[in-house]
Design an enzyme around this catalytic site. Structure first.
Site, mmCIF file in Angstrom:
data_model
loop_
_atom_site.group_PDB
_atom_site.id
_atom_site.type_symbol
_atom_site.label_atom_id
_atom_site.label_comp_id
_atom_site.label_asym_id
_atom_site.label_seq_id
_atom_site.Cartn_x
_atom_site.Cartn_y
_atom_site.Cartn_z
ATOM 1 N N HIS A 99 0.698 -1.180 0.196
ATOM 2 C CA HIS A 99 0.171 -0.192 0.110
ATOM 3 C C HIS A 99 0.832 1.328 0.034
ATOM 4 O O HIS A 99 0.713 2.239 -0.900
ATOM 5 C CB HIS A 99 -0.863 0.020 1.276
ATOM 6 C CG HIS A 99 -1.914 -0.952 1.383
ATOM 7 N ND1 HIS A 99 -2.351 -1.879 2.399
ATOM 8 C CD2 HIS A 99 -2.861 -1.313 0.404
ATOM 9 C CE1 HIS A 99 -3.177 -2.561 2.124
ATOM 10 N NE2 HIS A 99 -3.660 -2.326 1.071
ATOM 11 N N LYS A 102 -16.930 -7.277 6.055
ATOM 12 C CA LYS A 102 -15.825 -8.092 6.738
ATOM 13 C C LYS A 102 -15.787 -7.482 8.334
ATOM 14 O O LYS A 102 -15.814 -6.212 8.482
ATOM 15 C CB LYS A 102 -14.360 -7.997 5.936
ATOM 16 C CG LYS A 102 -14.429 -8.025 4.611
ATOM 17 C CD LYS A 102 -13.144 -7.503 3.964
ATOM 18 C CE LYS A 102 -13.044 -7.375 2.467
ATOM 19 N NZ LYS A 102 -12.029 -6.581 2.209
ATOM 20 N N ARG A 128 -1.342 -6.376 -8.301
ATOM 21 C CA ARG A 128 -0.024 -7.134 -8.150
ATOM 22 C C ARG A 128 0.208 -8.127 -9.142
ATOM 23 O O ARG A 128 1.413 -8.334 -9.390
ATOM 24 C CB ARG A 128 -0.159 -7.811 -6.797
ATOM 25 C CG ARG A 128 -0.403 -6.724 -5.510
ATOM 26 C CD ARG A 128 -0.888 -7.181 -4.292
ATOM 27 N NE ARG A 128 -2.211 -7.821 -4.666
ATOM 28 C CZ ARG A 128 -2.942 -7.989 -3.728
ATOM 29 N NH1 ARG A 128 -2.662 -7.944 -2.343
ATOM 30 N NH2 ARG A 128 -4.273 -8.391 -3.968
ATOM 31 N N SER A 163 -3.173 -7.703 2.513
ATOM 32 C CA SER A 163 -3.522 -7.433 3.987
ATOM 33 C C SER A 163 -3.676 -8.782 4.686
ATOM 34 O O SER A 163 -3.875 -9.152 5.716
ATOM 35 C CB SER A 163 -4.525 -6.437 4.352
ATOM 36 O OG SER A 163 -4.098 -5.410 3.899
HETATM 37 O O1 PNS Z 1 -9.011 -2.907 -0.109
HETATM 38 P P1 PNS Z 1 -10.032 -3.541 -0.669
HETATM 39 O O2 PNS Z 1 -10.901 -4.352 0.202
HETATM 40 O O3 PNS Z 1 -9.604 -4.418 -1.974
HETATM 41 O O4 PNS Z 1 -11.051 -2.374 -1.292
HETATM 42 C C1 PNS Z 1 -12.108 -2.318 -1.852
HETATM 43 C C2 PNS Z 1 -13.217 -1.176 -2.013
HETATM 44 C C3 PNS Z 1 -13.023 -0.348 -0.696
HETATM 45 C C4 PNS Z 1 -12.086 -0.175 -2.745
HETATM 46 C C5 PNS Z 1 -14.490 -1.463 -2.654
HETATM 47 O O5 PNS Z 1 -14.937 -2.413 -2.056
HETATM 48 C C6 PNS Z 1 -15.268 -0.275 -2.526
HETATM 49 O O6 PNS Z 1 -15.105 0.733 -3.174
HETATM 50 N N1 PNS Z 1 -16.389 -0.430 -1.671
HETATM 51 C C7 PNS Z 1 -17.274 0.837 -1.532
HETATM 52 C C8 PNS Z 1 -18.751 0.425 -2.202
HETATM 53 C C9 PNS Z 1 -18.763 0.668 -3.544
HETATM 54 O O7 PNS Z 1 -18.623 1.696 -4.261
HETATM 55 N N2 PNS Z 1 -19.039 -0.450 -4.413
HETATM 56 C C10 PNS Z 1 -18.999 -0.484 -5.879
HETATM 57 C C11 PNS Z 1 -17.765 -0.601 -6.286
HETATM 58 S S1 PNS Z 1 -17.880 -1.906 -7.370
#
Ligand code: PNS
Length: 183
Positions: free
Chosen positions: A19, A43, A92, A130
């Protein structure tokens, strides 16, 4: 080109060296980079949002154009509210690509003006996530080189509350008070 504000959204539970590598790259590319922690993830997190904010603030203190924030609900709505023109996400390996592509296209459907920019972290972090860091730490394995030292310490404290008291530079106040009473 207006490099403007970009948002780097994620769970950051906990922040890893991968990150940070991406934050550093993003901070060079955009005028302002907002690292945005999702508040209401389904989660059950290891670290509270407050703990993640504190860790990320500490870790990014040297980059003046990086700001830490949190958001709830749709990421695109939050991005709009801070006038972000880009979403930054890390890829990645090819295994990340499918999920990231789906998410980027869904976000584009929701907000066509918001672009997603993908960046690759240094190859030495290409296997770091993570989830794996939590798994290794929970099983008592070493996470050195995968997370910053401050995060390693927080993981130890979280998994073994007695750890903090065993550190030589941490004063055990109860013992200090007992010594004072005896004197
Ligand atoms: O670190 P992560 O868990 O891969 O991040 C995922 C994240 C937080 C970027 C994604 O789940 C998100 O943007 N969630 C917010 C809800 C949203 O906008 N959902 C539609 C996206 S397709």
């Amino acid at each position: 080109m207006n490099r403007g504000t970009a948002i780097y959204p994620g769970s950051f539970d906990p922040p890893t060296n991968g990150h940070l590598d991406l934050i550093e790259r993003g901070s060079k590319m955009f005028e302002q980079l907002v690292v945005a922690i999702l508040r209401n993830s389904e989660k059950s997190p290891m670290f509270s949002v407050a703990e993640r904010i504190e860790m990320l603030r500490q870790l990014t203190a040297d980059w003046s154009n990086v700001r830490i924030d949190t958001f709830d609900g749709l990421m695109v709505e939050y991005a709009k509210s801070i006038d972000a023109m880009c979403v930054l996400r890390g890829i990645r390996a090819i295994s990340d690509y499918e999920y990231e592509l789906q998410m980027a296209l869904m976000n584009r459907k929701l907000e066509p003006t918001l672009e997603t920019v993908f960046m690759m972290p240094a190859v030495k972090y290409s296997y770091v996530s993570s989830r794996l860091v939590r798994e290794v730490a929970q099983a008592g394995g070493p996470v050195k080189d995968l997370v910053p030292e401050a995060v390693e310490q927080k993981l130890r404290e979280k998994l073994d509350p007695a750890y903090k008291l065993r550190q030589p530079n941490v004063v055990d106040l109860s013992k200090a008070r007992r010594r004072k009473r005896k004197a």
